[in-house]
Write a protein that holds these residues in place. Structure first.
Motif, PDB file in Angstrom:
ATOM      1  N   LEU A 184       0.825  -1.203   0.000  1.00 52.80           N
ATOM      2  CA  LEU A 184       0.000   0.000   0.000  1.00 52.80           C
ATOM      3  C   LEU A 184       0.863   1.258   0.000  1.00 52.80           C
ATOM      4  O   LEU A 184       0.571   2.212  -0.725  1.00 52.80           O
ATOM      5  CB  LEU A 184      -0.923  -0.007   1.219  1.00 52.80           C
ATOM      6  N   ILE A 185       1.935   1.263   0.775  1.00 57.57           N
ATOM      7  CA  ILE A 185       2.833   2.419   0.814  1.00 57.57           C
ATOM      8  C   ILE A 185       3.495   2.622  -0.544  1.00 57.57           C
ATOM      9  O   ILE A 185       3.582   3.752  -1.043  1.00 57.57           O
ATOM     10  CB  ILE A 185       3.879   2.236   1.926  1.00 57.57           C
ATOM     11  N   VAL A 231      -2.048  12.976   6.564  1.00 57.41           N
ATOM     12  CA  VAL A 231      -0.933  12.160   6.074  1.00 57.41           C
ATOM     13  C   VAL A 231       0.017  11.829   7.218  1.00 57.41           C
ATOM     14  O   VAL A 231       0.463  10.680   7.359  1.00 57.41           O
ATOM     15  CB  VAL A 231      -0.194  12.875   4.927  1.00 57.41           C
ATOM     16  N   VAL A 232       0.332  12.814   8.063  1.00 53.99           N
ATOM     17  CA  VAL A 232       1.213  12.560   9.206  1.00 53.99           C
ATOM     18  C   VAL A 232       0.563  11.566  10.157  1.00 53.99           C
ATOM     19  O   VAL A 232       1.221  10.649  10.665  1.00 53.99           O
ATOM     20  CB  VAL A 232       1.563  13.878   9.929  1.00 53.99           C
ATOM     21  N   LEU A 233      -0.717  11.704  10.388  1.00 51.96           N
ATOM     22  CA  LEU A 233      -1.443  10.766  11.247  1.00 51.96           C
ATOM     23  C   LEU A 233      -1.424   9.352  10.664  1.00 51.96           C
ATOM     24  O   LEU A 233      -1.210   8.380  11.392  1.00 51.96           O
ATOM     25  CB  LEU A 233      -2.886  11.239  11.437  1.00 51.96           C
ATOM     26  N   ILE A 286       0.837   3.787  10.713  1.00 53.37           N
ATOM     27  CA  ILE A 286       1.533   2.698  10.029  1.00 53.37           C
ATOM     28  C   ILE A 286       2.819   2.338  10.749  1.00 53.37           C
ATOM     29  O   ILE A 286       3.124   1.156  10.947  1.00 53.37           O
ATOM     30  CB  ILE A 286       1.793   3.069   8.555  1.00 53.37           C
ATOM     31  N   VAL A 287       3.583   3.342  11.167  1.00 57.56           N
ATOM     32  CA  VAL A 287       4.831   3.072  11.880  1.00 57.56           C
ATOM     33  C   VAL A 287       4.552   2.359  13.189  1.00 57.56           C
ATOM     34  O   VAL A 287       5.253   1.414  13.562  1.00 57.56           O
ATOM     35  CB  VAL A 287       5.630   4.378  12.101  1.00 57.56           C
ATOM     36  N   ARG A 294       5.024  -2.650  16.545  1.00 60.06           N
ATOM     37  CA  ARG A 294       4.469  -3.550  17.564  1.00 60.06           C
ATOM     38  C   ARG A 294       4.857  -4.973  17.258  1.00 60.06           C
ATOM     39  O   ARG A 294       4.779  -5.443  16.143  1.00 60.06           O
ATOM     40  CB  ARG A 294       2.945  -3.449  17.613  1.00 60.06           C
ATOM     41  N   ARG A 295       5.262  -5.666  18.303  1.00 58.17           N
ATOM     42  CA  ARG A 295       5.633  -7.070  18.149  1.00 58.17           C
ATOM     43  C   ARG A 295       4.519  -7.945  18.696  1.00 58.17           C
ATOM     44  O   ARG A 295       3.946  -7.657  19.740  1.00 58.17           O
ATOM     45  CB  ARG A 295       6.933  -7.350  18.902  1.00 58.17           C
ATOM     46  N   PRO A 296       4.231  -9.022  17.976  1.00 57.53           N
ATOM     47  CA  PRO A 296       3.124  -9.896  18.431  1.00 57.53           C
ATOM     48  C   PRO A 296       3.464 -10.637  19.694  1.00 57.53           C
ATOM     49  O   PRO A 296       4.531 -10.814  20.118  1.00 57.53           O
ATOM     50  CB  PRO A 296       2.955 -10.879  17.269  1.00 57.53           C
TER      51      PRO A 296
END
Length: 58
Positions: free
Chosen positions: A11-12, A43-45, A50-51, A56-58
């Motif tokens: 998507l990015i 856009v910043v939000l 996304i970051v 986040r690690r599962p």
């Protein structure tokens, strides 16, 4: 490996190639300053979201 990373990366990359910077700037100036500010904020939000999802690690 997280199954969400590949679609987000795709998507990015899609957004990067589909939105030309000249077209985006021209549209922002035609629409007005407030529209530009709201667009930049969104856009910043979106990038922040996304970051955070990728960090986040599962």
């Amino acid at each position: 490996m997280n199954n969400l990373r590949l679609p987000l990366l795709f998507l990015i990359v899609l957004f990067t190639f589909s939105l030309s910077s000249c077209d985006a700037i021209g549209t922002i100036f035609k629409a007005g300053a407030w529209t530009g500010l709201i667009g930049v904020f969104l856009v910043v939000l979106l990038l922040w979201f996304i970051v955070n999802k990728l960090r986040r690690r599962p």
